[in-house]
Design an enzyme around this catalytic site. Structure first.
Site, mmCIF file in Angstrom:
data_model
loop_
_atom_site.group_PDB
_atom_site.id
_atom_site.type_symbol
_atom_site.label_atom_id
_atom_site.label_comp_id
_atom_site.label_asym_id
_atom_site.label_seq_id
_atom_site.Cartn_x
_atom_site.Cartn_y
_atom_site.Cartn_z
ATOM 1 N N GLU A 268 0.849 -1.197 0.000
ATOM 2 C CA GLU A 268 0.000 0.000 0.000
ATOM 3 C C GLU A 268 0.884 1.245 0.000
ATOM 4 O O GLU A 268 1.936 1.250 0.648
ATOM 5 C CB GLU A 268 -0.902 -0.006 1.238
ATOM 6 C CG GLU A 268 -1.856 -1.193 1.233
ATOM 7 C CD GLU A 268 -2.765 -1.274 2.468
ATOM 8 O OE1 GLU A 268 -2.679 -0.397 3.358
ATOM 9 O OE2 GLU A 268 -3.568 -2.229 2.532
ATOM 10 N N HIS A 291 -7.807 1.218 1.988
ATOM 11 C CA HIS A 291 -7.711 0.760 3.385
ATOM 12 C C HIS A 291 -8.520 1.668 4.325
ATOM 13 O O HIS A 291 -7.986 2.219 5.296
ATOM 14 C CB HIS A 291 -6.241 0.701 3.831
ATOM 15 C CG HIS A 291 -6.037 -0.258 4.976
ATOM 16 N ND1 HIS A 291 -4.908 -0.989 5.147
ATOM 17 C CD2 HIS A 291 -6.842 -0.601 6.015
ATOM 18 C CE1 HIS A 291 -5.000 -1.735 6.235
ATOM 19 N NE2 HIS A 291 -6.183 -1.512 6.788
ATOM 20 N N GLY A 294 -12.180 0.636 8.208
ATOM 21 C CA GLY A 294 -12.483 1.010 9.591
ATOM 22 C C GLY A 294 -12.461 2.508 9.826
ATOM 23 O O GLY A 294 -12.559 2.958 10.971
#
Ligand code: NAI
Length: 408
Positions: A268, A291, A294
């Protein structure tokens, strides 16, 4: 070594603008000596500020290196107001007797909601349709467009996120099967299947919710994608290393899979300036997210609560439940006792030395719990409040002692 301090003497340094829920929790527990800074500090500033702090709260940008920690003479605990803890030198913190707390479960719901939404979007073919319309096209076909009702979701890893997702998916009328290495209590009507193979063969959408472990790295390869139903969908919001991306790309190219949603990647970008590269960029039928499974306001708020509550429990009761680097010890508090906390180098005989010394002085131990981790042991003891001064003196005399605190 630390004696019990008045709460207003216990100093908190909160950096990187942690959520103000943290301030609320600390204030309500009687802790008001808090320095709140909205940014991260560079190493020199940090070393200066952390010298007087008993507790430090950080997010992901503050680097608590061995050099910083060794200059933090008064530091009792570290709180990472995030999930990851690799910005802290955990081994040095342990060696210095400093537990590190984080908030691993604050964003469970956020991930589960995203995966549910992606399931609906994938089954309707929306990612591809969206891309076509953006380019000026207009494809009104219902081909490969399905309701999720009655379809089977296969959840790999039935932990916090997997089990929460299971409840949400059932509420939409999906059937849920799951595979876990442990036998897990099924929620609602979900059913545990005997193997990953069985799950892959039965599910219309497969979603990963396993931790990053040697056993989960590369768990989805060409072979596993081939075992999936023709025209199934695949979601990964767990860890990038679980999937061989080239094999997923092949399964999409061949039409074996109708679509995928991927939030985590083997590699990433480290910052917004770095380009994201992946063979998956070529596919309109793949939802790619950076990503953010959350990353919600609610998760940030929960993190503020979760970590601050752990600070309070450690400060008030010595409780280290769920500390990531430190022996986890917790015993219920008993009225009329003083609690002694003894952090020591983990060598044989420390406990018997302490118990013999207490017996010599006629100190009765009302509760006792010891856990060790690597080179450090953590002993919690409750003694009659009349005995605590004498007990502290005896604890300080133990040569292996790193830190002692008394709570009353
Ligand atoms: P958890 O620890 O509560 O649950 C993981 C489950 O996987 C456990 O039940 C465990 O027994 C099971 N498991 C372990 N190895 C397995 C295997 N080989 N096969 C099948 N099951 C296996 O973890 P939680 O909180 O549910 O998180 C799951 C994943 O989600 C983690 O990888 C975490 O890093 C990731 N995550 C991703 C976020 C994002 O932003 N995309 C945010 C939060 C978590």
């Amino acid at each position: 070594m630390t004696l019990s301090l008045n709460k207003d003497k216990i100093r908190f340094l909160l950096l990187e603008g942690v959520h103000d829920n943290a301030l609320k929790v600390l204030n309500e527990a009687g802790y008001t000596n808090i320095e709140y800074i909205k940014t991260a500090l560079d190493e020199d500033e940090l070393i200066e500020k952390i010298k007087d702090a008993h507790f430090v709260g950080i997010r992901s940008r503050t680097q608590l290196t061995a050099k910083v920690l060794e200059s933090a003479d008064k530091l009792i605990a570290i709180g990472c107001f995030c999930i990851g803890t690799n910005q802290v030198d955990l081994q040095t913190a342990l060696r210095l007797g400093i537990p590190v707390f984080n908030a691993p479960y604050s964003n469970t719901r956020s991930v589960a909601e995203l995966v549910l939404a992606e399931t609906i979007m994938l089954m309707r073919g929306i990612p591809e349709k969206n891309a076509v319309v953006h380019r000026g096209g207009w494809n009104k076909s219902a081909k490969n467009s399905y309701e999720v009702r009655g379809k089977t979701m296969g959840i790999v890893g039935y932990g916090s996120i997997g089990s929460q997702l299971s409840v949400l998916a059932e509420s939409l009328g999906m059937k849920v099967i799951y595979h876990d290495v442990m036998t897990k209590l099924p929620l609602g009507n979900a059913m545990q299947v005997g193997s990953l193979d069985e799950l892959l063969a039965k599910a219309d959408v497969v979603t990963l919710h396993v931790p990053d472990l040697p056993s989960t790295r590369g768990m989805m390869t060409k072979q596993e994608f081939n075992q999936m139903k023709n025209g199934a969908f695949f979601i990964n919001a767990a860890r990038g290393g679980c999937v061989v991306i080239e094999d997923l790309a092949d399964a999409l190219s061949s039409g074996k899979l109708l679509g995928a949603a991927i939030d985590v990647f083997p590699k990433e970008p480290k910052s917004a300036d770095e380009e994201f590269s992946s063979p998956l960029r070529a596919f309109d039928n793949v939802i790619l997210t950076p990503h953010v499974g959350g990353s919600t306001q609610e998760a940030q708020a929960n993190i503020g609560l979760e970590v601050a509550e752990k600070f309070v429990k450690y400060s008030d009761q010595g409780d280290t439940t769920s500390a990531v680097n430190f022996p986890n010890v917790s015993i219920p508090f008993t009225e009329g006792t003083h609690r002694l906390l003894h952090i020591h180098r983990n060598v044989p005989g420390v406990l018997s030395q302490i118990n013999a010394s207490f017996a010599d002085a006629g100190i009765n131990i009302m509760a006792q719990s010891l856990m060790t981790r690597d080179d450090v042991g953590y002993l919690m003891m409750d003694v009659d409040d009349n005995d605590s001064a004498q007990a502290m003196k005896r604890l300080r005399a133990v040569p292996e002692t790193l830190r002692v605190r008394v709570l009353f």
